[in-house]
Scaffold this motif. Structure first.
Motif, PDB file in Angstrom:
ATOM      1  N   HIS A 145       0.771  -1.368  -0.073  1.00 49.87           N
ATOM      2  CA  HIS A 145      -0.127  -0.146   0.042  1.00 49.87           C
ATOM      3  C   HIS A 145       0.959   1.275   0.197  1.00 49.87           C
ATOM      4  N   THR A 189      -7.383  -1.378  -2.620  1.00 52.97           N
ATOM      5  CA  THR A 189      -7.861  -2.365  -1.698  1.00 52.97           C
ATOM      6  C   THR A 189      -9.361  -3.168  -2.069  1.00 52.97           C
ATOM      7  N   ASN A 190      -9.733  -3.900  -1.466  1.00 53.61           N
ATOM      8  CA  ASN A 190     -11.089  -4.671  -1.761  1.00 53.61           C
ATOM      9  C   ASN A 190     -12.347  -3.888  -2.089  1.00 53.61           C
ATOM     10  N   ASN A 204     -10.263   2.050   5.403  1.00 49.32           N
ATOM     11  CA  ASN A 204      -8.669   1.735   5.383  1.00 49.32           C
ATOM     12  C   ASN A 204      -7.777   2.934   6.050  1.00 49.32           C
TER      13      ASN A 204
END
Length: 164
Positions: free
Chosen positions: A37, A52-53, A161
Motif C-alpha cells: 500500500h 483495496t478490496n 482503510n
C-alpha cells in the motif's frame, strides 16, 4: 441537569461542520503495515493504481522539489459500485510517509457527503501539496458509508482503510 437532546444536536453540528477537515483527524505517527500500500515517491511524472478490496484510486503525480502535484479518480470496486446507489459520505486522504512507513502528514484528496449518486458523480481529485520534510512515500486512507434505498428499507455499509 444535562439536556441530552441538546448534547446530541451539538455533536451532530460539530461532525457536520468538521466532516471534511483533515486537520481534526490526524494519522501522524501511525504506521502503514502493508508494504504493497506504500508508493515510493519518484522524480518526474508517475502514475499507477492504489487498491483495496473496496476502492481503487487511479492516480498520476509529478514530484517537484517541494511540492507534489497529484490528480486521479476514486473508484468503488465490484459489489461496492453495483450494490449501492449513493455515497452517504466518503473522505479519501493522502498520507505522506517516511522510510519506515510512519505517517508524517495527511491531506484530504476527495470528500463527498449528502447522498451523492455513485453512478453520476465523478469522484476526481486534483491537488498541489507541500511535501513534508522526510517524506519518501505516499499511501491513502479512506472512510465512508455507502447506501442503497431509502426509508425503512435502506441498506448501508461502512468502508474504511486506516494506518495502524
Amino acid at each position: 441537569m444535562i439536556n441530552t437532546k441538546m448534547v446530541c444536536l451539538t455533536l451532530i453540528a460539530l461532525v457536520a461542520l468538521t466532516g471534511c477537515n483533515s486537520r481534526l483527524f490526524s494519522y501522524k505517527g501511525a504506521t502503514i503495515t502493508q508494504p504493497d500500500h506504500m508508493i515510493q515517491l519518484q522524480q518526474g511524472e508517475q502514475q499507477g493504481v492504489w487498491k483495496t478490496n473496496e476502492l481503487a484510486l487511479n492516480y498520476r503525480y509529478q514530484m517537484m522539489p517541494e511540492t507534489l502535484k497529484i490528480s486521479g479518480t476514486v473508484n468503488l470496486i465490484g459489489g461496492f459500485y453495483y450494490g449501492f446507489s449513493a455515497v452517504d459520505h466518503l473522505i479519501v486522504q493522502l498520507l505522506f510517509l517516511d522510510n519506515q512507513g510512519t505517517v508524517l502528514d495527511n491531506v484530504n484528496m476527495y470528500c463527498a457527503d449528502n447522498h451523492h449518486p455513485i453512478h453520476l458523480v465523478p469522484m476526481d481529485f486534483d491537488e498541489t501539496i507541500q511535501i513534508p520534510a522526510g517524506a519518501r512515500a505516499i499511501a491513502f486512507a479512506y472512510d465512508g458509508v455507502l447506501v442503497d434505498g431509502g426509508g425503512d428499507d435502506s441498506t448501508s455499509v461502512t468502508i474504511w482503510n486506516f494506518p495502524r
